[in-house]
Design a protein around this motif. Structure first.
Motif, PDB file in Angstrom:
ATOM      1  N   LEU A 154       0.879  -1.164   0.000  1.00 48.71           N
ATOM      2  CA  LEU A 154       0.000   0.000   0.000  1.00 48.71           C
ATOM      3  C   LEU A 154       0.916   1.214   0.000  1.00 48.71           C
ATOM      4  CD1 LEU A 154      -2.925   0.978   0.091  1.00 48.71           C
ATOM      5  CD2 LEU A 154      -2.729   1.015   2.582  1.00 48.71           C
ATOM      6  N   MET A 155       0.810   2.042  -1.050  1.00 49.62           N
ATOM      7  CA  MET A 155       1.771   3.133  -1.223  1.00 49.62           C
ATOM      8  C   MET A 155       1.074   4.453  -1.567  1.00 49.62           C
ATOM      9  SD  MET A 155       5.141   3.315  -3.679  1.00 49.62           S
ATOM     10  CE  MET A 155       4.253   3.163  -5.224  1.00 49.62           C
ATOM     11  N   PRO A 156       0.910   5.331  -0.561  1.00 47.83           N
ATOM     12  CA  PRO A 156       0.436   6.671  -0.874  1.00 47.83           C
ATOM     13  C   PRO A 156       1.522   7.445  -1.617  1.00 47.83           C
ATOM     14  CG  PRO A 156       0.482   6.289   1.521  1.00 47.83           C
ATOM     15  CD  PRO A 156       1.095   5.110   0.863  1.00 47.83           C
ATOM     16  N   LEU A 157       1.105   8.184  -2.646  1.00 45.95           N
ATOM     17  CA  LEU A 157       2.016   9.044  -3.393  1.00 45.95           C
ATOM     18  C   LEU A 157       1.671  10.488  -3.067  1.00 45.95           C
ATOM     19  CD1 LEU A 157       4.253   9.310  -5.634  1.00 45.95           C
ATOM     20  CD2 LEU A 157       2.358   9.594  -7.244  1.00 45.95           C
ATOM     21  N   TYR A 158       2.663  11.230  -2.626  1.00 43.44           N
ATOM     22  CA  TYR A 158       2.512  12.645  -2.324  1.00 43.44           C
ATOM     23  C   TYR A 158       3.122  13.460  -3.453  1.00 43.44           C
ATOM     24  CZ  TYR A 158       1.436  11.349   2.513  1.00 43.44           C
ATOM     25  OH  TYR A 158       0.858  10.822   3.637  1.00 43.44           O
TER      26      TYR A 158
END
Length: 137
Positions: free
Chosen positions: A88-92
């Motif tokens: 699970l990888m949030p991208l900012y």
């Protein structure tokens, strides 16, 4: 098809965007999983660590830059099942930082126009993020 129960690994990433609208990508070093592929900078969130704090720490370690939490804008996330874990990888998004970007861990860095990001082979989790960046930028 039955889903295997896999541990979920939380990783944060950033699209650093320069004044020319280019995005920074980094080439994974030899000896690491998925070596030679291009990714968005970032890394694992440690137990008890907030995602933004992890990203600030990773950018300091990997690229030698300082980023303020107020300059990190949550954008989109990737959810991808690898063989042994679920990522699970949030991208900012980040357009402001202090210091000069220098690779401390990657084999190479590249500032790339969003329309050219798909020319760089990426890990499966990173690939879907390219379309979002192309549409935004």
């Amino acid at each position: 098809m039955t889903d295997k129960l896999l541990p979920t690994v939380l990783v944060v990433a950033v699209a650093l965007i320069d004044v020319d609208g280019r995005v920074l990508i980094a080439k994974r070093p030899q000896g690491k999983a998925l070596a030679g592929l291009w990714e968005f900078p970032g890394g694992k969130v440690e137990p008890g660590e907030r995602p933004e704090a992890a990203l600030i720490r990773e950018l300091r370690e990997e690229l030698g830059i300082e980023v303020s939490e107020t300059c990190l804008a949550p954008f989109v996330f990737a959810s991808h099942a690898y063989e042994t874990f679920h990522l699970l990888m949030p991208l900012y998004l980040c357009r402001r930082w202090d210091g000069v970007v220098v690779s401390h861990e990657h084999d190479a860095l590249a500032w790339v126009k969003p329309s050219q990001l798909s020319d760089y082979p990426m890990p499966p989790a990173d690939e879907p993020l390219v379309a979002w960046l192309r549409d935004l930028l």
